[in-house]
Scaffold this motif. Structure first.
Motif, PDB file in Angstrom:
ATOM      1  N   ALA A 167       0.695  -1.179   0.030  1.00 33.48           N
ATOM      2  CA  ALA A 167       0.060  -0.153  -0.129  1.00 33.48           C
ATOM      3  C   ALA A 167       0.984   1.143   0.143  1.00 33.48           C
ATOM      4  O   ALA A 167       0.771   2.250  -0.589  1.00 33.48           O
ATOM      5  N   LEU A 168       1.915   1.406   0.848  1.00 26.67           N
ATOM      6  CA  LEU A 168       2.940   2.284   0.695  1.00 26.67           C
ATOM      7  C   LEU A 168       3.485   2.452  -0.674  1.00 26.67           C
ATOM      8  O   LEU A 168       3.569   3.622  -1.178  1.00 26.67           O
ATOM      9  N   LEU A 169       3.944   1.467  -1.436  1.00 31.88           N
ATOM     10  CA  LEU A 169       4.322   1.350  -2.622  1.00 31.88           C
ATOM     11  C   LEU A 169       3.285   2.174  -3.518  1.00 31.88           C
ATOM     12  O   LEU A 169       3.742   3.131  -4.674  1.00 31.88           O
ATOM     13  N   ALA A 170       2.090   1.667  -3.282  1.00 35.21           N
ATOM     14  CA  ALA A 170       1.063   2.151  -4.123  1.00 35.21           C
ATOM     15  C   ALA A 170       0.915   3.553  -4.128  1.00 35.21           C
ATOM     16  O   ALA A 170       0.703   4.475  -4.833  1.00 35.21           O
ATOM     17  N   ASP A 171       0.838   4.080  -2.738  1.00 35.91           N
ATOM     18  CA  ASP A 171       0.692   5.662  -2.541  1.00 35.91           C
ATOM     19  C   ASP A 171       1.825   6.278  -3.217  1.00 35.91           C
ATOM     20  O   ASP A 171       1.619   7.387  -3.892  1.00 35.91           O
ATOM     21  N   LYS A 172       2.989   5.857  -3.031  1.00 30.35           N
ATOM     22  CA  LYS A 172       4.135   6.548  -3.772  1.00 30.35           C
ATOM     23  C   LYS A 172       3.968   6.508  -5.152  1.00 30.35           C
ATOM     24  O   LYS A 172       4.233   7.759  -6.110  1.00 30.35           O
ATOM     25  N   SER A 173       3.565   5.655  -5.799  1.00 26.15           N
ATOM     26  CA  SER A 173       3.473   5.473  -7.258  1.00 26.15           C
ATOM     27  C   SER A 173       2.134   6.297  -7.505  1.00 26.15           C
ATOM     28  O   SER A 173       2.299   6.968  -9.032  1.00 26.15           O
ATOM     29  N   LYS A 174       1.147   6.421  -6.947  1.00 24.69           N
ATOM     30  CA  LYS A 174       0.141   7.240  -7.302  1.00 24.69           C
ATOM     31  C   LYS A 174       0.344   8.796  -7.150  1.00 24.69           C
ATOM     32  O   LYS A 174       0.127   9.789  -7.840  1.00 24.69           O
ATOM     33  N   GLN A 175       1.415   9.079  -6.191  1.00 25.83           N
ATOM     34  CA  GLN A 175       1.723  10.481  -6.039  1.00 25.83           C
ATOM     35  C   GLN A 175       2.667  10.889  -7.293  1.00 25.83           C
ATOM     36  O   GLN A 175       2.600  12.047  -7.797  1.00 25.83           O
ATOM     37  N   ALA A 176       3.542   9.893  -7.626  1.00 23.24           N
ATOM     38  CA  ALA A 176       4.399  10.129  -9.115  1.00 23.24           C
ATOM     39  C   ALA A 176       3.466  10.353 -10.295  1.00 23.24           C
ATOM     40  O   ALA A 176       3.861  11.257 -11.094  1.00 23.24           O
ATOM     41  N   SER A 177       2.718   9.214 -10.614  1.00 19.52           N
ATOM     42  CA  SER A 177       2.175   9.346 -11.818  1.00 19.52           C
ATOM     43  C   SER A 177       0.749   9.616 -11.869  1.00 19.52           C
ATOM     44  O   SER A 177      -0.188   9.814 -12.837  1.00 19.52           O
ATOM     45  N   GLY A 178       0.087  10.018 -10.495  1.00 20.69           N
ATOM     46  CA  GLY A 178      -1.337  10.467 -10.373  1.00 20.69           C
ATOM     47  C   GLY A 178      -2.394   9.320 -10.441  1.00 20.69           C
ATOM     48  O   GLY A 178      -3.483   9.465 -10.200  1.00 20.69           O
ATOM     49  N   ILE A 179      -1.752   7.922 -10.551  1.00 18.52           N
ATOM     50  CA  ILE A 179      -2.827   6.969 -10.635  1.00 18.52           C
ATOM     51  C   ILE A 179      -1.978   5.604 -10.201  1.00 18.52           C
ATOM     52  O   ILE A 179      -0.789   5.465 -10.340  1.00 18.52           O
ATOM     53  N   GLU A 180      -2.725   4.894  -9.344  1.00 15.78           N
ATOM     54  CA  GLU A 180      -2.306   3.454  -9.027  1.00 15.78           C
ATOM     55  C   GLU A 180      -2.221   2.547 -10.082  1.00 15.78           C
ATOM     56  O   GLU A 180      -3.279   2.327 -10.859  1.00 15.78           O
ATOM     57  N   PRO A 181      -1.087   2.031 -10.588  1.00 15.94           N
ATOM     58  CA  PRO A 181      -0.969   0.859 -11.529  1.00 15.94           C
ATOM     59  C   PRO A 181      -1.619  -0.109 -10.966  1.00 15.94           C
ATOM     60  O   PRO A 181      -2.028  -0.527 -10.045  1.00 15.94           O
ATOM     61  N   LYS A 182      -2.514  -0.755 -12.135  1.00 11.98           N
ATOM     62  CA  LYS A 182      -3.691  -1.883 -12.068  1.00 11.98           C
ATOM     63  C   LYS A 182      -3.053  -3.197 -11.637  1.00 11.98           C
ATOM     64  O   LYS A 182      -3.711  -3.838 -10.824  1.00 11.98           O
TER      65      LYS A 182
END
Length: 378
Positions: free
Chosen positions: A231-246
């Motif tokens: 979940a932490l990695l997903a939040d970081k990815s969402k902050q970088a790209s604006g969306i969580e990878p599927k």
């Protein structure tokens, strides 16, 4: 050069090979997805793991301390991001214990102490499996066959899912082995009496159930810690790209499902433990009831003996006065032949000698009896 068993992914699917650690990690042509399987538990042993393994998977020095080697489970992670917030590398290390007890509740059992260290760099993932037995290898290959079609292979935790699936399968076997022990005890509850062997079996089963519950509880905490890290990695990815990878979302949802599955096994493990404690309590209650019946019989026998002794005492008391009188009048202190003395019935003037001897002797006897009674009571 030491060779390790490697389960790697290629165009032909998953296959086993034997390679060195350099061929697995440093070789640019090495498969992107692979497991390095080390059957010997070099993490828990007194010997240090190979330096190339520690360096390649960046195993923290603190995890090599005795407190972590003897632990029943833990999870550690480290990740690196670029300036844009994209994940560059991810290292994890976690430990899982599983106890396999014999189904006949004997003292034989097997501990599976497994430590997993993963290395993910730019889509290339390698997981070091320390203490991976032959049975675990088979379960891991079966897990890949079931999950291969739905497994997103590019994420840092993609290869963790089959690992957790294999651990779930081992924990499931552990729980059901204990359940078989409990069931055998429940089937024999109608026996009229249990011997020492039966109680040893029940207590051995209870010991296995307690260990199973402990290791399952720690395994759940470990899997949930991995889920939180995802979940932490997903939040970081969402902050970088604006969306969580599927794909990352898919991994996170699947690991959440695995954590729930482990919790279901934990409930069954707790049920096994409580059922076994219930059988132990029932056995002790049956023994107490049997002992109570024996004591009741002894009390009835004592009552009958007491009645007999009472009868003997009454008869003795009935004959005691005549016996005393006969003893007195049989003494030579009395004269019953008045025709010889001419003075009638007479008593000797030395009759006091009898009382001088009898009274002190009686008092001495009563004093000794009283002293013995006081000594017994104290």
């Amino acid at each position: 050069m030491q060779l390790y068993t490697v389960l790697h992914f290629s165009a032909a699917g998953w296959s086993l090979e034997y390679k060195s650690i350099e061929q697995c990690v440093d070789d640019a042509t090495a498969p992107k997805l692979q497991y390095i399987l080390v059957e010997k538990d070099v993490f828990s042993a007194d010997t240090e793991p190979a330096p190339e393994l520690v360096q390649s998977f960046q195993i923290p020095a603190r995890l090599l301390a005795d407190v972590y080697r003897r632990s029943n489970g833990f999870f550690s992670s480290a990740e690196a991001f670029d300036q844009n917030g994209h994940l560059q590398s991810c290292y994890t290390c976690f430990r899982v214990l599983v106890k396999m007890a014999a189904r006949d509740a004997s003292s034989s059992y097997t501990w599976h102490e497994m430590t997993f260290c993963s290395r993910w760099i730019a889509g290339r993932c390698t997981i070091l499996c320390i203490g991976a037995s032959s049975s675990f290898k088979e379960l891991l290959q079966d897990a890949h066959k079931r999950l291969e079609a739905a497994l997103p292979l590019a994420e840092p935790y993609s290869l963790h899912l089959p690992l957790v699936e294999a651990v779930i399968a081992m924990q499931d076997l552990s729980v059901w082995y204990v359940r078989d022990i409990v069931r055998s005890v429940e089937k024999d509850r109608s026996l009229p009496a249990r011997g020492s062997k039966d109680f040893v079996m029940m207590h051995e089963g209870a010991r296995h159930a307690i260990h199973s519950f402990e290791t399952l509880s720690v395994t759940i905490e470990t899997v949930e810690a991995m889920h939180q890290h995802i979940a932490l990695l997903a939040d970081k990815s969402k902050q970088a790209s604006g969306i969580e990878p599927k794909t990352l979302l898919k991994v996170r949802m699947h690991m959440a499902f695995q954590a729930r599955m482990l919790r279901n096994l934990l409930l069954r493990s707790q049920s096994n433990k409580e059922r076994l404690q219930n059988e132990i309590a029932l056995a002790y209650n049956m023994i107490a009831q049997r002992d109570s019946q024996v004591m009741t019989g002894l009390g009835e026998a004592a009552r009958l003996d007491s009645g007999a002794m009472k009868t003997i005492a009454v008869v003795t008391m009935a004959f005691l006065p005549p016996t005393f009188l006969s003893a007195i009048f049989s003494m030579s202190f009395f004269n019953y032949t008045p025709e010889q003395t001419g003075t009638g019935w007479s008593v000797s003037s030395e009759f006091w000698v009898y009382w001088v001897c009898a009274v002190p002797l009686t008092c001495l006897t009563l004093a000794i009896w009283h002293w013995r009674q006081q000594r017994v009571q104290s």
